[in-house]
Motif scaffolding. Structure first.
Motif, PDB file in Angstrom:
ATOM      1  N   UNK A  99       0.834  -1.208   0.000  1.00 42.27           N
ATOM      2  CA  UNK A  99       0.000   0.000   0.000  1.00 42.27           C
ATOM      3  C   UNK A  99       0.873   1.265   0.000  1.00 42.27           C
ATOM      4  N   UNK A 100       0.615   2.153  -0.938  1.00 48.48           N
ATOM      5  CA  UNK A 100       1.429   3.367  -1.024  1.00 48.48           C
ATOM      6  C   UNK A 100       1.220   4.263   0.196  1.00 48.48           C
ATOM      7  N   UNK A 101       0.030   4.246   0.775  1.00 49.93           N
ATOM      8  CA  UNK A 101      -0.245   5.112   1.925  1.00 49.93           C
ATOM      9  C   UNK A 101       0.592   4.726   3.145  1.00 49.93           C
ATOM     10  N   UNK A 102       1.033   3.455   3.210  1.00 53.10           N
ATOM     11  CA  UNK A 102       1.855   3.009   4.338  1.00 53.10           C
ATOM     12  C   UNK A 102       3.335   3.305   4.086  1.00 53.10           C
ATOM     13  N   UNK A 103       3.744   3.229   2.831  1.00 54.69           N
ATOM     14  CA  UNK A 103       5.151   3.468   2.465  1.00 54.69           C
ATOM     15  C   UNK A 103       5.215   4.567   1.389  1.00 54.69           C
ATOM     16  N   UNK A 104       4.882   5.788   1.737  1.00 56.56           N
ATOM     17  CA  UNK A 104       4.667   6.835   0.729  1.00 56.56           C
ATOM     18  C   UNK A 104       5.901   7.235  -0.074  1.00 56.56           C
ATOM     19  N   UNK A 105       7.088   7.047   0.475  1.00 52.48           N
ATOM     20  CA  UNK A 105       8.292   7.539  -0.199  1.00 52.48           C
ATOM     21  C   UNK A 105       9.191   6.421  -0.719  1.00 52.48           C
ATOM     22  N   UNK A 106       8.655   5.245  -0.854  1.00 58.11           N
ATOM     23  CA  UNK A 106       9.444   4.104  -1.311  1.00 58.11           C
ATOM     24  C   UNK A 106       9.914   4.324  -2.745  1.00 58.11           C
ATOM     25  N   UNK A 107      11.178   3.969  -3.017  1.00 59.26           N
ATOM     26  CA  UNK A 107      11.725   4.114  -4.368  1.00 59.26           C
ATOM     27  C   UNK A 107      12.363   2.803  -4.820  1.00 59.26           C
ATOM     28  N   UNK A 108      12.519   2.688  -6.117  1.00 58.52           N
ATOM     29  CA  UNK A 108      13.189   1.512  -6.672  1.00 58.52           C
ATOM     30  C   UNK A 108      14.629   1.430  -6.182  1.00 58.52           C
ATOM     31  N   UNK A 109      15.272   2.583  -6.035  1.00 55.28           N
ATOM     32  CA  UNK A 109      16.652   2.612  -5.569  1.00 55.28           C
ATOM     33  C   UNK A 109      16.777   2.033  -4.151  1.00 55.28           C
ATOM     34  N   UNK A 110      15.780   2.324  -3.302  1.00 53.24           N
ATOM     35  CA  UNK A 110      15.779   1.748  -1.948  1.00 53.24           C
ATOM     36  C   UNK A 110      15.870   0.222  -2.014  1.00 53.24           C
ATOM     37  N   UNK A 111      15.072  -0.368  -2.900  1.00 51.40           N
ATOM     38  CA  UNK A 111      14.984  -1.823  -2.985  1.00 51.40           C
ATOM     39  C   UNK A 111      16.217  -2.441  -3.618  1.00 51.40           C
ATOM     40  N   UNK A 112      16.941  -1.661  -4.384  1.00 54.96           N
ATOM     41  CA  UNK A 112      18.194  -2.156  -4.951  1.00 54.96           C
ATOM     42  C   UNK A 112      19.307  -2.181  -3.911  1.00 54.96           C
ATOM     43  N   UNK A 113      19.163  -1.375  -2.860  1.00 54.13           N
ATOM     44  CA  UNK A 113      20.230  -1.238  -1.864  1.00 54.13           C
ATOM     45  C   UNK A 113      19.986  -2.025  -0.583  1.00 54.13           C
ATOM     46  N   UNK A 114      18.707  -2.235  -0.221  1.00 54.37           N
ATOM     47  CA  UNK A 114      18.393  -2.902   1.038  1.00 54.37           C
ATOM     48  C   UNK A 114      17.254  -3.884   0.850  1.00 54.37           C
ATOM     49  N   UNK A 115      17.133  -4.820   1.810  1.00 57.27           N
ATOM     50  CA  UNK A 115      16.004  -5.741   1.755  1.00 57.27           C
ATOM     51  C   UNK A 115      14.718  -4.992   2.087  1.00 57.27           C
ATOM     52  N   UNK A 116      13.609  -5.545   1.638  1.00 55.29           N
ATOM     53  CA  UNK A 116      12.324  -4.887   1.844  1.00 55.29           C
ATOM     54  C   UNK A 116      12.011  -4.719   3.332  1.00 55.29           C
ATOM     55  N   UNK A 117      12.279  -5.763   4.127  1.00 51.51           N
ATOM     56  CA  UNK A 117      11.963  -5.678   5.549  1.00 51.51           C
ATOM     57  C   UNK A 117      12.874  -4.694   6.273  1.00 51.51           C
ATOM     58  N   UNK A 118      14.113  -4.552   5.799  1.00 54.77           N
ATOM     59  CA  UNK A 118      14.995  -3.526   6.363  1.00 54.77           C
ATOM     60  C   UNK A 118      14.443  -2.130   6.113  1.00 54.77           C
ATOM     61  N   UNK A 119      13.939  -1.904   4.930  1.00 56.46           N
ATOM     62  CA  UNK A 119      13.340  -0.599   4.600  1.00 56.46           C
ATOM     63  C   UNK A 119      12.134  -0.328   5.494  1.00 56.46           C
ATOM     64  N   UNK A 120      11.282  -1.321   5.653  1.00 61.99           N
ATOM     65  CA  UNK A 120      10.112  -1.162   6.525  1.00 61.99           C
ATOM     66  C   UNK A 120      10.543  -0.698   7.921  1.00 61.99           C
ATOM     67  N   UNK A 121      11.545  -1.388   8.464  1.00 61.54           N
ATOM     68  CA  UNK A 121      11.969  -1.122   9.841  1.00 61.54           C
ATOM     69  C   UNK A 121      12.724   0.198   9.965  1.00 61.54           C
ATOM     70  N   UNK A 122      13.672   0.431   9.079  1.00 62.35           N
ATOM     71  CA  UNK A 122      14.546   1.599   9.203  1.00 62.35           C
ATOM     72  C   UNK A 122      13.871   2.909   8.794  1.00 62.35           C
ATOM     73  N   UNK A 123      13.067   2.875   7.741  1.00 60.91           N
ATOM     74  CA  UNK A 123      12.492   4.116   7.207  1.00 60.91           C
ATOM     75  C   UNK A 123      11.090   4.411   7.736  1.00 60.91           C
ATOM     76  N   UNK A 124      10.377   3.373   8.147  1.00 58.35           N
ATOM     77  CA  UNK A 124       8.980   3.582   8.538  1.00 58.35           C
ATOM     78  C   UNK A 124       8.667   3.066   9.942  1.00 58.35           C
ATOM     79  N   UNK A 125       9.677   2.501  10.612  1.00 63.76           N
ATOM     80  CA  UNK A 125       9.501   1.944  11.956  1.00 63.76           C
ATOM     81  C   UNK A 125       8.348   0.940  11.998  1.00 63.76           C
ATOM     82  N   UNK A 126       8.278   0.151  10.963  1.00 63.15           N
ATOM     83  CA  UNK A 126       7.245  -0.872  10.842  1.00 63.15           C
ATOM     84  C   UNK A 126       7.922  -2.231  10.716  1.00 63.15           C
ATOM     85  N   UNK A 127       7.499  -3.167  11.536  1.00 65.91           N
ATOM     86  CA  UNK A 127       8.032  -4.522  11.450  1.00 65.91           C
ATOM     87  C   UNK A 127       6.939  -5.505  11.091  1.00 65.91           C
ATOM     88  N   UNK A 128       7.319  -6.587  10.456  1.00 66.42           N
ATOM     89  CA  UNK A 128       6.356  -7.653  10.164  1.00 66.42           C
ATOM     90  C   UNK A 128       6.227  -8.503  11.424  1.00 66.42           C
TER      91      UNK A 128
END
Length: 238
Positions: free
Chosen positions: A148-177
């Motif tokens: 959902x874009x509303x949960x991860x509003x600033x996600x970019x393709x470059x983010x996903x090339x550099x880090x795992x998806x769950x790392x991005x969730x935790x580090x950028x949005x303070x959201x964990x699975x």
């Protein structure tokens, strides 16, 4: 072969071949001697050799190519379904280097069907991210993620090339699975997926559908196609 042993001859042959495989006398994707050659080497009947090879194939030690021969199978990766896991962490535990290639990154408004799956309203925007997952440079999984874009509003393709998806969730949005549900089923690998996984189309694979949650909020829906001979899954029943 000990023909006086109470252990059936086909099991004795299996043990011999397994020791050769585990001892690297036969390496991954190396062709084994033919059924006729194994009969001659070990002085066994064709029926005994065939039964041993059938059981070795079922246990994942070898694979057969019709009209070509029998080969040593690559090692499969086992994942425990009792606890939450991620591809990156599991590969690192096995001493493998996990890498990811982003094949496509798009934003679109969802239809009714996908909205129901993701507990969203029709026409809400989601990211559709298609990635190829590797271990030590070997492609293992073709994965399509909807976020959902509303949960991860600033996600970019470059983010996903550099880090795992769950790392991005935790580090950028303070959201964990905090929990996930998965449904596994057999599938045939489609031509487009096969091209990236470097296998032939319509080969057996594993279809994995995962719903990932942060507490009770759905934050991701993944559809993964894994090579059928590369993964096994374990669940403990009590």
């Amino acid at each position: 072969m000990d023909k006086n042993s109470k252990v059936p001859l086909y099991l004795q042959l299996m043990e011999v071949l397994i020791k050769k495989i585990e001892g690297k006398e036969y390496v991954e994707n190396e062709q084994l001697p033919s059924e006729r050659e194994l009969c001659e080497i070990y002085k066994l009947s064709r029926i005994t050799v065939r039964q041993a090879l059938q059981d070795l194939e079922r246990e994942g030690y070898i694979y057969k190519l019709h009209g070509v021969g029998t080969f040593v199978a690559s090692k499969s990766y086992n994942q425990n379904l009792v606890k939450l896991y991620s591809f990156t962490n599991e590969m690192e535990k096995l001493g493998k280097k996990p890498t990811t290639e982003v094949l496509s990154f798009n934003v679109f408004a969802i239809d009714d069907r996908l909205a129901k799956k993701m507990n969203l309203y029709p026409l809400e925007e989601v990211y559709k991210i298609v990635r190829l997952r590797f271990a030590d440079g070997e492609p293992l999984m073709h994965e399509t993620s909807y976020l959902p874009k509303k949960i991860f509003p600033n996600l970019t393709e470059n983010d996903l090339n550099e880090r795992s998806m769950y790392e991005i969730f935790h580090q950028d949005y303070q959201i964990g699975v905090t929990k996930a549900t998965e449904r596994l089923s057999a599938t045939l690998i489609q031509e487009q997926e096969a091209k990236y996984l470097k296998v032939k189309g319509n080969q057996p694979g594993m279809l994995i559908k995962r719903y990932a949650y942060h507490h009770e909020e759905l934050i991701g829906y993944n559809i993964s196609v894994a090579l059928g001979d590369k993964f096994s899954y374990t669940v403990e029943l009590t």
